[in-house]
Design an enzyme around this catalytic site. Structure first.
Site, PDB file in Angstrom:
ATOM      1  N   TYR A   1     -78.117 -51.723  29.560  1.00 43.93           N
ATOM      2  CA  TYR A   1     -77.491 -52.435  30.454  1.00 43.93           C
ATOM      3  C   TYR A   1     -77.937 -53.880  30.828  1.00 43.93           C
ATOM      4  O   TYR A   1     -77.267 -54.785  30.873  1.00 43.93           O
ATOM      5  CB  TYR A   1     -77.554 -51.612  31.925  1.00 43.93           C
TER       6      TYR A   1
ATOM      7  N   LYS B   1     -75.885 -57.469  30.416  1.00 44.97           N
ATOM      8  CA  LYS B   1     -75.624 -58.263  31.417  1.00 44.97           C
ATOM      9  C   LYS B   1     -76.421 -59.713  31.149  1.00 44.97           C
ATOM     10  O   LYS B   1     -75.890 -60.711  31.601  1.00 44.97           O
ATOM     11  CB  LYS B   1     -76.198 -57.667  32.708  1.00 44.97           C
TER      12      LYS B   1
HETATM   13  N1  LIG Z   1     -72.573 -51.745  42.002  1.00 48.05           N
HETATM   14  C1  LIG Z   1     -73.574 -52.459  41.755  1.00 48.05           C
HETATM   15  O1  LIG Z   1     -74.984 -52.003  42.229  1.00 48.05           O
HETATM   16  C2  LIG Z   1     -73.513 -53.378  40.701  1.00 48.05           C
HETATM   17  C3  LIG Z   1     -74.807 -54.221  40.796  1.00 48.05           C
HETATM   18  C4  LIG Z   1     -74.501 -55.452  39.667  1.00 48.05           C
HETATM   19  C5  LIG Z   1     -73.513 -55.497  39.049  1.00 48.05           C
HETATM   20  N2  LIG Z   1     -72.433 -54.429  39.000  1.00 48.05           N
HETATM   21  C6  LIG Z   1     -71.399 -54.523  38.054  1.00 48.05           C
HETATM   22  O2  LIG Z   1     -70.215 -54.603  38.811  1.00 48.05           O
HETATM   23  C7  LIG Z   1     -69.310 -54.180  38.153  1.00 48.05           C
HETATM   24  C8  LIG Z   1     -68.255 -53.290  38.768  1.00 48.05           C
HETATM   25  O3  LIG Z   1     -69.051 -52.166  39.196  1.00 48.05           O
HETATM   26  P1  LIG Z   1     -68.826 -51.353  40.498  1.00 48.05           P
HETATM   27  O4  LIG Z   1     -70.120 -51.331  41.198  1.00 48.05           O
HETATM   28  O5  LIG Z   1     -67.494 -51.798  41.161  1.00 48.05           O
HETATM   29  O6  LIG Z   1     -68.781 -49.882  39.791  1.00 48.05           O
HETATM   30  P2  LIG Z   1     -67.398 -48.804  39.980  1.00 48.05           P
HETATM   31  O7  LIG Z   1     -67.977 -47.591  39.255  1.00 48.05           O
HETATM   32  O8  LIG Z   1     -67.007 -48.597  41.680  1.00 48.05           O
HETATM   33  O9  LIG Z   1     -66.321 -49.505  39.158  1.00 48.05           O
HETATM   34  C9  LIG Z   1     -66.118 -49.631  37.916  1.00 48.05           C
HETATM   35  C10 LIG Z   1     -64.568 -49.518  37.609  1.00 48.05           C
HETATM   36  O10 LIG Z   1     -64.663 -49.722  36.271  1.00 48.05           O
HETATM   37  C11 LIG Z   1     -63.821 -48.790  35.577  1.00 48.05           C
HETATM   38  N3  LIG Z   1     -64.028 -48.767  34.023  1.00 48.05           N
HETATM   39  C12 LIG Z   1     -65.163 -48.282  33.387  1.00 48.05           C
HETATM   40  N4  LIG Z   1     -65.045 -48.229  32.289  1.00 48.05           N
HETATM   41  C13 LIG Z   1     -64.094 -48.968  31.863  1.00 48.05           C
HETATM   42  C14 LIG Z   1     -63.280 -49.352  30.640  1.00 48.05           C
HETATM   43  N5  LIG Z   1     -63.981 -49.151  29.370  1.00 48.05           N
HETATM   44  N6  LIG Z   1     -62.136 -49.913  30.730  1.00 48.05           N
HETATM   45  C15 LIG Z   1     -61.727 -50.260  31.976  1.00 48.05           C
HETATM   46  N7  LIG Z   1     -62.201 -50.010  33.162  1.00 48.05           N
HETATM   47  C16 LIG Z   1     -63.181 -49.119  33.158  1.00 48.05           C
HETATM   48  C17 LIG Z   1     -63.970 -47.535  36.347  1.00 48.05           C
HETATM   49  O11 LIG Z   1     -62.967 -46.694  35.931  1.00 48.05           O
HETATM   50  C18 LIG Z   1     -64.107 -48.053  37.623  1.00 48.05           C
HETATM   51  O12 LIG Z   1     -62.806 -48.125  38.306  1.00 48.05           O
HETATM   52  C19 LIG Z   1     -69.737 -53.732  36.705  1.00 48.05           C
HETATM   53  O13 LIG Z   1     -69.692 -54.533  35.549  1.00 48.05           O
HETATM   54  C20 LIG Z   1     -71.341 -53.477  37.133  1.00 48.05           C
HETATM   55  O14 LIG Z   1     -71.975 -53.408  36.132  1.00 48.05           O
HETATM   56  C21 LIG Z   1     -72.442 -53.479  39.944  1.00 48.05           C
END
Ligand SMILES: NC(=O)c1ccc[n+]([C@@H]2O[C@H](COP(=O)([O-])OP(=O)(O)OC[C@H]3O[C@@H](n4cnc5c(N)ncnc54)[C@H](O)[C@@H]3O)[C@@H](O)[C@H]2O)c1
Length: 248
Positions: free
Chosen positions: A156, A160
């Protein structure tokens, strides 16, 4: 200002969390949105309820780990709404494992979904931006973990960190064409992958790492993504929205 009214925006990973909040924020600004995800059921449900409020949004299933799927996604946006102005490369996954036990398959799955997807989404969206000549905006959803390390998050962290430097590379290459590329770097945000139920005892420890005293909300990240699209002097920026996580 890059006015979002009637702009056509693609949001990957739009069925949940930060992606869904971004879809809603774009719709509120008057944009036409393609909500894309592998979770078809949730995606279609959200599309139906947003449409009930008068929003213009359409679902398209695409696995961002596959180049042909992302190419088809961009083509679908053009076929549906006539152009593409914005892509938010948001879909992402994580794997927590000690690196000496991490398999190549686990490692590479994260790289494909989080990192290769940015290449595909940017490549095909930029082709469309260049065709119209009216510019465009890309926002890559990176993370604080593209800036600082986390034990057990090797793949990860790698993906990132790459997202943040891919952002700068694209900005160096395309900003002169009125195409702006930025990333947002959230701290921990309540979402499908991060919540009290999923994290158990680990949850309060995570909260303590944010000087602001809580985790973020998806809408707070969506707000930053809208800013990165609207402000026409911002490009090549890795914007931390992290409750002070990286300040200490
Ligand atoms: N939640 C956190 O704490 C956090 C922090 C920093 C960064 N992020 C980043 O934010 C982004 C969104 O994450 P989130 O927290 O909203 O998570 P989430 O799990 O709520 O949503 C992620 C979505 O991506 C979809 N997904 C997964 N694999 C996929 C693929 N191969 N093709 C298409 N869609 C796919 C899932 O079905 C889901 O709907 C991600 O890139 C994550 O790394 C999240």
């Amino acid at each position: 200002m890059f006015n979002l009214q009637d702009k056509v925006a693609i949001v990957t990973g739009g069925s949940s969390g930060i992606g869904l909040a971004t879809v809603k924020a774009f719709v509120e600004k008057g944009a036409k949105v393609i909500l894309s995800d592998i979770n078809t059921e949730a995606g279609n449900q959200h599309v139906a309820s947003i449409r009930e409020t008068g929003g213009e949004v359409t679902f398209f299933e695409a696995n961002v780990a596959e180049e042909s799927a992302v190419q088809a996604l961009v083509k679908f946006a053009v076929d549906t709404y006539g152009k593409v102005d914005i892509i938010v490369n948001n879909a992402g996954i994580g794997v927590l494992a000690s690196t000496h036990e991490l398999t190549y398959e686990e490692y590479h799955r994260v790289i494909k979904v989080n990192q290769d997807s940015i290449f595909y989404g940017s490549k095909y969206a930029i082709q469309e931006f260049l065709k119209t000549g009216s510019g465009g905006a890309i926002v890559n959803v990176a993370s604080i973990l593209g800036t600082v390390g986390e034990a057990g998050a090797f793949a990860y962290n790698a993906s990132k960190g790459a997202a943040n430097l891919m952002t700068k590379s694209l900005a160096a290459e395309y900003s002169s064409k009125n195409i702006r590329i930025n990333s947002v770097c959230p701290g921990y945000v309540e979402s499908g992958m991060v919540n009290r139920e999923a994290l158990g005892d680990f949850y309060e420890g995570l909260v303590a790492r944010h000087p602001i005293g809580r985790l973020g909300q998806p809408e707070e990240i969506a707000h930053a993504i809208v800013f990165l699209c609207e402000n026409e002097f911002v490009t090549g920026c890795n914007l931390l929205v992290d409750g002070g996580y990286t300040a200490i």
